[in-house]
Design a protein around this motif. Sequence first.
Motif, PDB file in Angstrom:
ATOM      1  N   PRO A 211       0.836  -1.205   0.000  1.00 26.59           N
ATOM      2  CA  PRO A 211       0.000   0.000   0.000  1.00 26.59           C
ATOM      3  C   PRO A 211       0.869   1.253   0.000  1.00 26.59           C
ATOM      4  O   PRO A 211       1.950   1.286   0.576  1.00 26.59           O
ATOM      5  CB  PRO A 211      -0.784  -0.120   1.314  1.00 26.59           C
ATOM      6  N   GLY A 212       0.368   2.281  -0.659  1.00 26.46           N
ATOM      7  CA  GLY A 212       1.060   3.559  -0.669  1.00 26.46           C
ATOM      8  C   GLY A 212       0.587   4.428   0.483  1.00 26.46           C
ATOM      9  O   GLY A 212      -0.179   4.000   1.346  1.00 26.46           O
ATOM     10  N   ALA A 213       1.040   5.664   0.487  1.00 23.22           N
ATOM     11  CA  ALA A 213       0.651   6.593   1.548  1.00 23.22           C
ATOM     12  C   ALA A 213      -0.818   6.993   1.424  1.00 23.22           C
ATOM     13  O   ALA A 213      -1.450   7.354   2.409  1.00 23.22           O
ATOM     14  CB  ALA A 213       1.542   7.829   1.508  1.00 23.22           C
ATOM     15  N   THR A 214      -1.352   6.924   0.207  1.00 24.35           N
ATOM     16  CA  THR A 214      -2.760   7.227  -0.014  1.00 24.35           C
ATOM     17  C   THR A 214      -3.419   6.000  -0.641  1.00 24.35           C
ATOM     18  O   THR A 214      -2.738   5.178  -1.260  1.00 24.35           O
ATOM     19  CB  THR A 214      -2.921   8.454  -0.945  1.00 24.35           C
ATOM     20  N   PRO A 215      -4.726   5.857  -0.516  1.00 25.52           N
ATOM     21  CA  PRO A 215      -5.392   4.642  -1.003  1.00 25.52           C
ATOM     22  C   PRO A 215      -5.272   4.408  -2.506  1.00 25.52           C
ATOM     23  O   PRO A 215      -5.399   3.286  -2.971  1.00 25.52           O
ATOM     24  CB  PRO A 215      -6.864   4.845  -0.615  1.00 25.52           C
ATOM     25  N   ASP A 216      -5.046   5.471  -3.292  1.00 18.36           N
ATOM     26  CA  ASP A 216      -4.986   5.309  -4.742  1.00 18.36           C
ATOM     27  C   ASP A 216      -3.587   4.945  -5.255  1.00 18.36           C
ATOM     28  O   ASP A 216      -3.391   4.803  -6.459  1.00 18.36           O
ATOM     29  CB  ASP A 216      -5.477   6.582  -5.441  1.00 18.36           C
TER      30      ASP A 216
END
Length: 198
Positions: A119-124
């Motif tokens: 996962p990245g820092a944001t959901p997208d």
Amino acid sequence: MKTLTHPRSGERGVVLIFTLIILLILTIGGAALVRSMQNSLFSAGNLAFRRDLMNQGEQGVSFVLSQFKAGGALVSATDADVPAQNYKSFILPANAQGVPNVLLDDTSFNAVGVHADLPGATPDVKIRYVIDRLCSVTGPASSALCVQSSANASGGSSFSSYGGSVPPPTATVYRLSVRVSGARSTQVFLQTTFTKPD
């Protein structure tokens, strides 16, 4: 009594025409300036977005390198494929830029690795990685089949034992390729190589 009359001048509308032309030129210049500023802001936003994705991709690099350290899943199991860690024990085919083809196509990636995207820092933002050993075949590493570097950082010195020289230890080279997917179908690719002593 005489009244003075001035003759009509034929140049009465010329000043108005010049003023309108100058006003038109200033309007066109102002519109071009606004458009240029919008393009500059758009480019700066794209560069910032790309840089953010690159920074988030470093998370994948850090995760993989931790798997090769003590307690990691790839400390000793490097002679055979480890799909659970997206690891191939031989070099993967790549495109002209050196990006493994499996990172470019989601269906072929599923044949190589099964580790979920990080996962990245944001959901997208999704971080996908693949590790391949720079060897032509699966199995124990050897200098004939694998890209290797000298593990001796001192350079030209050699070790001698019983009057003969012993070559310095070797380290097999691994390639880590990371694809970071962000909003608006944006993708950033990162790649690095590292060694692990044999």
